[in-house]
Write an enzyme that holds these catalytic residues in place. Sequence first.
Site, short mmCIF file in Angstrom:
data_model
loop_
_atom_site.label_atom_id
_atom_site.label_comp_id
_atom_site.label_asym_id
_atom_site.label_seq_id
_atom_site.Cartn_x
_atom_site.Cartn_y
_atom_site.Cartn_z
N TRP A 108 60.00 62.91 44.91
CA TRP A 108 58.71 63.12 44.26
C TRP A 108 57.79 63.70 45.31
CZ3 TRP A 108 54.10 60.10 44.97
CH2 TRP A 108 54.24 59.02 45.83
N ASP A 127 64.20 59.96 49.95
CA ASP A 127 64.88 58.86 50.64
C ASP A 127 66.09 59.41 51.37
OD1 ASP A 127 63.03 57.07 49.70
OD2 ASP A 127 64.23 56.45 47.98
#
Lengths: 179, 179, 399, 399
Positions: A108, A127
């Site tokens: 995001w 991540d």
Amino acid sequence: MSTVAMRVLDRVAERMSRLAAQRTSRRGLLARIGALVVGGAVLPLLPVDRSGRIQRARAQAFAETAQTTDPTQCNYWRYCAIDGYMCSCCGGGPSTCPPGTYPSPSSWVGTCINPDDGQAYLIAYRDCCGKDSCGQCACLATEGEMPVYRPQLNNDIVWCFGAPNMVYHCSSAALIGKA
Amino acid sequence: MSTVAMRVLDRVAERMSRLAAQRTSRRGLLARIGALVVGGAVLPLLPVDRSGRIQRARAQAFAETAQTTDPTQCNYWRYCAIDGYMCSCCGGGPSTCPPGTYPSPSSWVGTCINPDDGQAYLIAYRDCCGKDSCGQCACLATEGEMPVYRPQLNNDIVWCFGAPNMVYHCSSAALIGKA
Amino acid sequence: MIRGRWTPPLFGVAGFALALQLSQGIAQERGTEGLPPEAVLEVSEEHTTAVLPEMDPHWVYVLDPVFPHLIASKIYVVDGDGPRILGMMNTGYVPNLAVAPDRNTLFVAETYYARGTRGARTDVITYYDPRTLEPTGETVLPRGRFLVVPKKPNLALTTDGRYLLSFNMEPATTVSVVDVRERRYVGDIEVPGCALVFPTGPTSFSMLCPDGSLVHVRFDPEGGEPEIVDGEPFFDSEADPVFEHAAVSRTDGRVFFVSYEGRVYEGALQPEGLDIVASWSLVNEEDRAQGWRPGGWQLLAYHAPSDRLFVLMHRGGPWTHKQPGEEVWVFDANTRRRLARVPLAHPALSLAVSQDDSPLLFALSEAASLTVFDAVSFEEKGTLEGLGDSPFLLYVADE
Amino acid sequence: MIRGRWTPPLFGVAGFALALQLSQGIAQERGTEGLPPEAVLEVSEEHTTAVLPEMDPHWVYVLDPVFPHLIASKIYVVDGDGPRILGMMNTGYVPNLAVAPDRNTLFVAETYYARGTRGARTDVITYYDPRTLEPTGETVLPRGRFLVVPKKPNLALTTDGRYLLSFNMEPATTVSVVDVRERRYVGDIEVPGCALVFPTGPTSFSMLCPDGSLVHVRFDPEGGEPEIVDGEPFFDSEADPVFEHAAVSRTDGRVFFVSYEGRVYEGALQPEGLDIVASWSLVNEEDRAQGWRPGGWQLLAYHAPSDRLFVLMHRGGPWTHKQPGEEVWVFDANTRRRLARVPLAHPALSLAVSQDDSPLLFALSEAASLTVFDAVSFEEKGTLEGLGDSPFLLYVADE
């Protein structure tokens, strides 16, 4: 990248697009503030607001106490909406995954202000995936963070979609452009 | 117990016996101080020293500050040579495994002094097995504890031999008789 | 010198199967026949395994995702009358829990990799007996599940307890349906763009959508096409979104959403879905001036028998929605009047209230402590410290 | 109202296989062809994965069994010149590590259950590339391995690095042999009653026995009968047993065992096995009167190039053998003279020393901190705090 891999990625992207198109047609909210980034390219599911007007207001408070030199600290300027263990403390960096872990091809996007030039930048919160929690340097910033029914603005999600495995190791914050 | 299970257990016991017999024949050390207990019965691999003379000396220091009422504390009298998380803090007791875990049919045996009557008792240090670490009430007592090449006196071993699975949950201390 | 030997494996696959049988009666039944007398000691204690009584309303299940080791999460069973630990369950990667309405089964949605953090991935619903805390079976979720910091509305049972609904985002959003009576995966329903599950009937549920609306889904367990009905937006998802953790009462059919700024959206479980019927504010002008706002994680609890709503509140600016609560504010859900402010020694992330007539209020802190209050007098009954690493969610019976 | 649909699983087994391929070049190679211009942002950073340089003598591998979550252990790779974390490996239940003499492979002995804490058990040797910290393969140990709080002598390579020896107690004691060149399980050798493995040659090792002796084993990798030779007791295993953690140098063939009371038994790796050649004491009368004794876990380290021995020492009574060290005592292993006493701010459980000519001394504390000293001047170079939960063992190259 192999064509097989492309097809999988396309399928993911297509689903995200469909999802977004259906809902954003109502009020256009996501269009203004969120974007799904795959690799280095923003997928065509959402036009991006380049003025950064809305995000800028959100990011301002964080930028007031931010610094641009030490990515092992929670007040590093790119971390205005990050949540988790900082990859910079785990053998990686703000845009480098620690050995043996994979940057998620999806992420995001948040907007943070660089206090050195006062400009707003787009940050891809990817991540690093494939090992259990790094466990070092936990940070939680929630400027502009939204509930999970607005996934493009939520920091609780394991952002490993498309990575070889979905085990969360640490959080990174790659610079992808000016807002 | 099924005969199939008996056979497995017998095989375990037989190997322990053989192991012990071969080594104890030299100097008879294990015979004086160690015992392998399976179920409620001491296996015939080792004659047990019922005088408790040797253990008594070892257990004396611990007993000086021990109490007999609260098995959630590390100074509970039976814990003179225990190592790990106390089952009494995990939904069990000194001789009760927490729900969903199994008392190991094997154990090592220590000798602790009950400060109320000054008597030495044999304590079976059985692990409760089948769930990951309980994580509550860590205690480490090392009175008379020996290296792992003397397994009957070592508290580092996962004492789950013969249990359905070898994952260590917590440590218990069952009273099995007078020393 | 002696000659040694290479030996074959002792415990293979067969060995473990045998060992499993072995466990059943070993502590009780092994006799001393055949042993020489000097090898037998008087046995003063049986070594047994604890079995819990029937699930008590004062019990609380505390889910700890264990942030530093996410693959090794745990759920603690705690007796609020103590408080003390009654037992625990090992759960997989970012799990969710659901409690059967008849209190006879616990359902855990969890994810495993064959080698801990790598190898083949398996997503399952694991069934537990709440008295023995042993798994009694599992149903594989072939399409996976949503991997996220655990949130209660990721997993829920339909109102009669027959179907378990597991929200999935891969990132396309679907809901996996499992028939828990037959322990069978029914299928996944695609509901593009909407998230979380709020069951509304025996075969229906609503979900929250990014534009501030709910979508209502009714499914046919026999495989007929699901009906999906879009609702109208009821909150401004840009200016003031509602928290994910709502208070939903299967018992009296009332639902409470709360927004970042403290607006309450009250709903009712209707045959056609979750219907928003009223809206009011937790904070008055004075509260607002002092910066009071709701926040935390599971920040809301509702006691159906007395119609009381409990909310974690703190003082802070905008975007402090995950800040732990300094106080619990207690509201009469009918008069919408604040009845009490309960200060918390440990700022709390999550709240729960037991559903019996002598209710307990549970507050879970960032410092891994659980404090128990009388939910009527607000007297503090006790605190359990060191409850795992990062406990996050609370579950009670009959929610 | 719209009609929904039940959907088939998106990612099945095939899906994951594809995803694996996907990972290789995604961050670098995905282009922007075909996207409308407004969707493309200037990309100022590539997102890459770090790859380590060749293993450095100043690196230390820190094994943390993670006592509160034993199934989720970790090994941290730490650069002593910092100190800072370079990366980590996830390991299974009570693992062990071995470092190849050529520094090109790391070997982890570990145990997994299919559902974390339950289901089928698998014991494996996992091979890691020390530069990428990725597993490159595994060899199953069909007979299992010893499950115990991790101790270094549970796992060791033969002197030329060809065979990995994994001690097993089930409770019968065996040693599993793996050919790491062919990545093949060779077999288990039964050595009744003796424990741990101390390699003495390319196909030989010694073990410690309960009567205070060593047993010497030579095996034939082609399956011929192993030769097992009993040694004579060299210490009193009742009155003053030796610690499990010895200092064994493959480089100069010297071995040091230390007893609870501070007696040193010096050995040499000989073709026929580990030969005890001398004995002396770490403590003089005055030390003894003050209660000084060795203790901790991996309490001993040896620097082969300078023949120096490092021992963790504390003041305490009998049976304090697991008490952390207040000081490191440094001895010249030739003159047996104590050269220095290095006080520790954090009492330490384990010690290691790098094997290069500018050696670093590492001390690992109970409080999960690693302190680095210059091993010649004993100047403190830095401390890394919060290194996991319960780090216990240290490994360096060329031990």
